[in-house]
Design a protein around this motif. Structure first.
Motif, PDB file in Angstrom:
ATOM      1  N   ASP A   2       0.842  -1.187   0.000  1.00  0.00           N
ATOM      2  CA  ASP A   2       0.000   0.000   0.000  1.00  0.00           C
ATOM      3  C   ASP A   2       0.882   1.243   0.000  1.00  0.00           C
ATOM      4  O   ASP A   2       1.589   1.516   0.963  1.00  0.00           O
ATOM      5  CB  ASP A   2      -0.918  -0.021   1.235  1.00  0.00           C
ATOM      6  N   THR A   3       0.838   1.996  -1.118  1.00  0.00           N
ATOM      7  CA  THR A   3       1.633   3.224  -1.198  1.00  0.00           C
ATOM      8  C   THR A   3       0.769   4.466  -1.039  1.00  0.00           C
ATOM      9  O   THR A   3       1.260   5.569  -1.151  1.00  0.00           O
ATOM     10  CB  THR A   3       2.378   3.286  -2.549  1.00  0.00           C
ATOM     11  N   GLN A   4      -0.527   4.273  -0.789  1.00  0.00           N
ATOM     12  CA  GLN A   4      -1.453   5.392  -0.657  1.00  0.00           C
ATOM     13  C   GLN A   4      -1.179   6.228   0.588  1.00  0.00           C
ATOM     14  O   GLN A   4      -1.174   7.432   0.544  1.00  0.00           O
ATOM     15  CB  GLN A   4      -2.899   4.870  -0.599  1.00  0.00           C
ATOM     16  N   SER A   5      -0.991   5.559   1.734  1.00  0.00           N
ATOM     17  CA  SER A   5      -0.872   6.261   3.006  1.00  0.00           C
ATOM     18  C   SER A   5       0.259   5.650   3.819  1.00  0.00           C
ATOM     19  O   SER A   5       0.420   4.434   3.845  1.00  0.00           O
ATOM     20  CB  SER A   5      -2.183   6.132   3.775  1.00  0.00           C
ATOM     21  N   ASP A   9      -4.520   1.678   8.442  1.00  0.00           N
ATOM     22  CA  ASP A   9      -5.936   1.986   8.598  1.00  0.00           C
ATOM     23  C   ASP A   9      -6.409   1.396   9.928  1.00  0.00           C
ATOM     24  O   ASP A   9      -5.644   0.728  10.630  1.00  0.00           O
ATOM     25  CB  ASP A   9      -6.763   1.495   7.406  1.00  0.00           C
TER      26      ASP A   9
END
Length: 156
Positions: A2-5, A9
């Motif tokens: 996951d490179t989004q954040s 989560d």
């Protein structure tokens, strides 16, 4: 990946916190029980158990370190203590003198046999009893995947 954040989560954070509790508190609880009942640590018990399961209760120290998720220096220090207690005998590997073999003595096998019933009961109580059979079946492959990834990272 996951490179989004850069943050976990909420579900990941909950899982991570539960895993941290297991990684940190479970060994502490096992150490406490083993120290109280057998005057050995969880790591010492694990090394004795691994050796006891090996053919002729003998292993190369490098293999034993890997199987116990230990560094060779840490295991070597433990072997010094075990040898002083009469729990292991070390000798060069006759197949390749660059390696050292450790063999569990009868005294160590007896120590392990004495410690095992209460330790196994504690492991069952803390790890297996809270789970259903279905949960156990799902947990094993998940933990194996994590363990494989961690070991690969350490081998880099």
């Amino acid at each position: 990946m996951d490179t989004q954040s850069p943050w976990l989560d909420d579900d990941q954070q909950d899982l991570w916190q539960a895993l941290l509790t297991i990684v940190i508190a479970l060994p502490a609880a096992l150490d406490r029980q083993l120290q109280r009942t057998s005057s050995i640590s969880n790591f010492e018990y694990g090394v004795l158990a691994r050796l006891s399961m090996a053919d002729k209760c003998t292993m190369r120290l490098s293999d034993l370190a890997r199987d116990c998720d230990s560094t060779q220096p840490r295991l070597s220090k433990l072997m010094d203590r075990f040898e002083a207690r009469g729990w292991v005998a070390r000798r060069p590997d006759p197949e390749d003198g660059r390696y050292t073999l450790a063999t569990l003595t009868e005294s160590a096998r007896q120590k392990l046999a004495d410690a095992a019933p209460e330790h196994v009961a504690q492991v069952k109580r803390l790890v297996f009893d809270p789970l259903t059979a279905t949960q156990r079946r799902h947990l094993e492959p998940a933990l194996t995947r994590i363990a494989t990834t961690v070991r690969q990272e350490l081998d880099r």
